[in-house]
Design a protein around this motif. Structure first.
Motif, PDB file in Angstrom:
ATOM      1  N   GLY A  52       0.816  -1.208   0.000  1.00 49.46           N
ATOM      2  CA  GLY A  52       0.000   0.000   0.000  1.00 49.46           C
ATOM      3  C   GLY A  52       0.846   1.254   0.000  1.00 49.46           C
ATOM      4  N   ARG A  53       1.928   1.219   0.800  1.00 47.35           N
ATOM      5  CA  ARG A  53       2.793   2.395   0.854  1.00 47.35           C
ATOM      6  C   ARG A  53       3.506   2.611  -0.469  1.00 47.35           C
ATOM      7  NH1 ARG A  53       3.495   0.285   6.110  1.00 47.35           N
ATOM      8  NH2 ARG A  53       2.833   1.754   7.735  1.00 47.35           N
ATOM      9  N   THR A  54       3.923   1.547  -1.113  1.00 41.37           N
ATOM     10  CA  THR A  54       4.593   1.667  -2.416  1.00 41.37           C
ATOM     11  C   THR A  54       3.655   2.242  -3.464  1.00 41.37           C
ATOM     12  OG1 THR A  54       6.016  -0.221  -1.906  1.00 41.37           O
ATOM     13  CG2 THR A  54       5.790   0.398  -4.224  1.00 41.37           C
ATOM     14  N   ALA A  55       2.428   1.734  -3.474  1.00 44.95           N
ATOM     15  CA  ALA A  55       1.440   2.245  -4.426  1.00 44.95           C
ATOM     16  C   ALA A  55       1.162   3.719  -4.170  1.00 44.95           C
ATOM     17  CB  ALA A  55       0.149   1.436  -4.328  1.00 44.95           C
ATOM     18  N   GLY A  56       1.099   4.093  -2.899  1.00 42.60           N
ATOM     19  CA  GLY A  56       0.857   5.491  -2.555  1.00 42.60           C
ATOM     20  C   GLY A  56       1.977   6.398  -3.041  1.00 42.60           C
ATOM     21  N   ARG A  57       3.221   5.905  -2.910  1.00 44.85           N
ATOM     22  CA  ARG A  57       4.349   6.705  -3.384  1.00 44.85           C
ATOM     23  C   ARG A  57       4.301   6.879  -4.906  1.00 44.85           C
ATOM     24  NH1 ARG A  57       7.361   3.156   0.114  1.00 44.85           N
ATOM     25  NH2 ARG A  57       7.772   4.161   2.129  1.00 44.85           N
ATOM     26  N   VAL A  58       3.920   5.826  -5.606  1.00 42.80           N
ATOM     27  CA  VAL A  58       3.833   5.899  -7.070  1.00 42.80           C
ATOM     28  C   VAL A  58       2.778   6.921  -7.479  1.00 42.80           C
ATOM     29  CG1 VAL A  58       3.198   4.646  -9.161  1.00 42.80           C
ATOM     30  CG2 VAL A  58       4.669   3.560  -7.445  1.00 42.80           C
ATOM     31  N   VAL A  59       1.623   6.864  -6.833  1.00 48.18           N
ATOM     32  CA  VAL A  59       0.551   7.814  -7.148  1.00 48.18           C
ATOM     33  C   VAL A  59       1.000   9.237  -6.859  1.00 48.18           C
ATOM     34  CG1 VAL A  59      -1.765   8.586  -6.507  1.00 48.18           C
ATOM     35  CG2 VAL A  59      -1.304   6.145  -6.805  1.00 48.18           C
ATOM     36  N   ALA A  60       1.648   9.437  -5.707  1.00 48.79           N
ATOM     37  CA  ALA A  60       2.121  10.779  -5.353  1.00 48.79           C
ATOM     38  C   ALA A  60       3.143  11.291  -6.363  1.00 48.79           C
ATOM     39  CB  ALA A  60       2.729  10.756  -3.956  1.00 48.79           C
ATOM     40  N   ALA A  61       4.022  10.383  -6.812  1.00 49.87           N
ATOM     41  CA  ALA A  61       5.040  10.778  -7.793  1.00 49.87           C
ATOM     42  C   ALA A  61       4.398  11.171  -9.119  1.00 49.87           C
ATOM     43  CB  ALA A  61       6.031   9.646  -7.995  1.00 49.87           C
ATOM     44  N   LEU A  62       3.391  10.404  -9.540  1.00 51.26           N
ATOM     45  CA  LEU A  62       2.702  10.715 -10.791  1.00 51.26           C
ATOM     46  C   LEU A  62       1.970  12.044 -10.701  1.00 51.26           C
ATOM     47  CD1 LEU A  62       1.280   7.200 -11.741  1.00 51.26           C
ATOM     48  CD2 LEU A  62       3.185   8.423 -12.825  1.00 51.26           C
TER      49      LEU A  62
END
Length: 276
Positions: A52-62
């Motif tokens: 979940g944290r990894t996915a959140g970082r990806v979304v934030a980066a995008l």
């Protein structure tokens, strides 16, 4: 780093434009810097495993990349001329006549990403003829984001010609108010069918325009209010309808800027003066 570099680049190259424009763009620049600081702070924290944290970082980066791209794209075309007598308001520029204004005023919407001051010199002759001219400063320099036109701020003016350049003209055609007495389109056309409106309309275009092309103007002529008049500036291009230099994607002019703008101004003044 990019979250600091992009705002710094915008301010270094467009400081005057940002300073004298709508406050929405400076707010966007500040938001980008804040987002960059937040991302930098979080990047220094120890990372904990978790999908979940990894996915959140990806979304934030995008989202951050999208914000960077939007901020850079929205950097406005800077005006190359201005008017020292224009009055700068919070979200408008005003050209005021020397005496009491005519009962017909003009509200003008700039083209997308164009410094509103780029139109002041071309619209000054309308003010000299006795008309109050209000040039709108759109949020992020996108005319479609403007709310109600500033009619209520000037109760001394009974009727208004609404006009605009490019996307600004499209926004002007959407204004639905009984005080609208005319529509002035510069290198522009309505987004929808306006043929049922009983509204004096003038469409001024350039036959070398690479953005609002002659084919575009011809294909949308049926959308104009009935009885609309058209003026074609031979050899004119999109960027001749304002003073902001060249514009990517535009055509190659075969007439000089001053001659083309003289035709634009003369046609527009005659139209506004004819609103009875």
């Amino acid at each position: 780093m990019a979250c600091l570099a992009v705002p710094a680049w915008v301010l270094a190259t467009r400081w005057s434009t940002v300073l004298h424009g709508h406050p929405a763009y400076p707010v966007l620049l500040v938001a980008l810097v804040v987002a960059g600081v937040v991302v930098a702070v979080r990047a220094r924290r120890p990372r904990r495993p978790g999908r979940g944290r990894t996915a959140g970082r990806v979304v934030a980066a995008l989202l951050l990349v999208g914000l960077l791209a939007a901020t850079a794209w929205l950097r406005p075309f800077a005006a190359t001329t201005t008017d020292p007598l224009a009055v700068d308001g919070p979200t408008t520029w005003e050209l005021r006549p020397a005496g009491p204004p005519s009962e017909v005023g003009v509200v003008f919407y700039p083209g997308a990403r164009v410094d509103p001051r780029a139109y002041l010199a071309l619209l000054r002759p309308l003010a000299d003829a006795g008309h109050l001219v209000v040039v709108v400063e759109p949020p992020l320099d996108i005319a479609l984001l403007v709310g109600a036109p500033p009619f209520d701020a000037h109760p001394e003016v009974a009727r208004w010609v609404v006009g605009g350049h490019s996307l600004g003209g499209t926004a002007a055609a959407m204004v639905d108010d009984p005080r609208v007495a005319g529509l002035l389109l510069w290198a522009s056309y309505p987004a929808d069918d306006q043929s049922a409106r009983d509204l004096p309309t003038l469409s001024v275009s350039g036959d070398r325009d690479g953005l609002a092309t002659p084919d575009d103007i011809a294909a949308t002529a049926s959308r104009l209010p009935a009885g609309a008049r058209s003026v074609v500036v031979e050899g004119g291009v999109h960027a001749y309808f304002g003073d902001y230099g060249e514009q990517p994607g535009d055509g190659v002019p075969t007439v000089d800027r001053a001659s083309a703008q003289r035709q634009i101004v003369d046609a527009s003044r005659e139209f506004v003066e004819g609103i009875g």
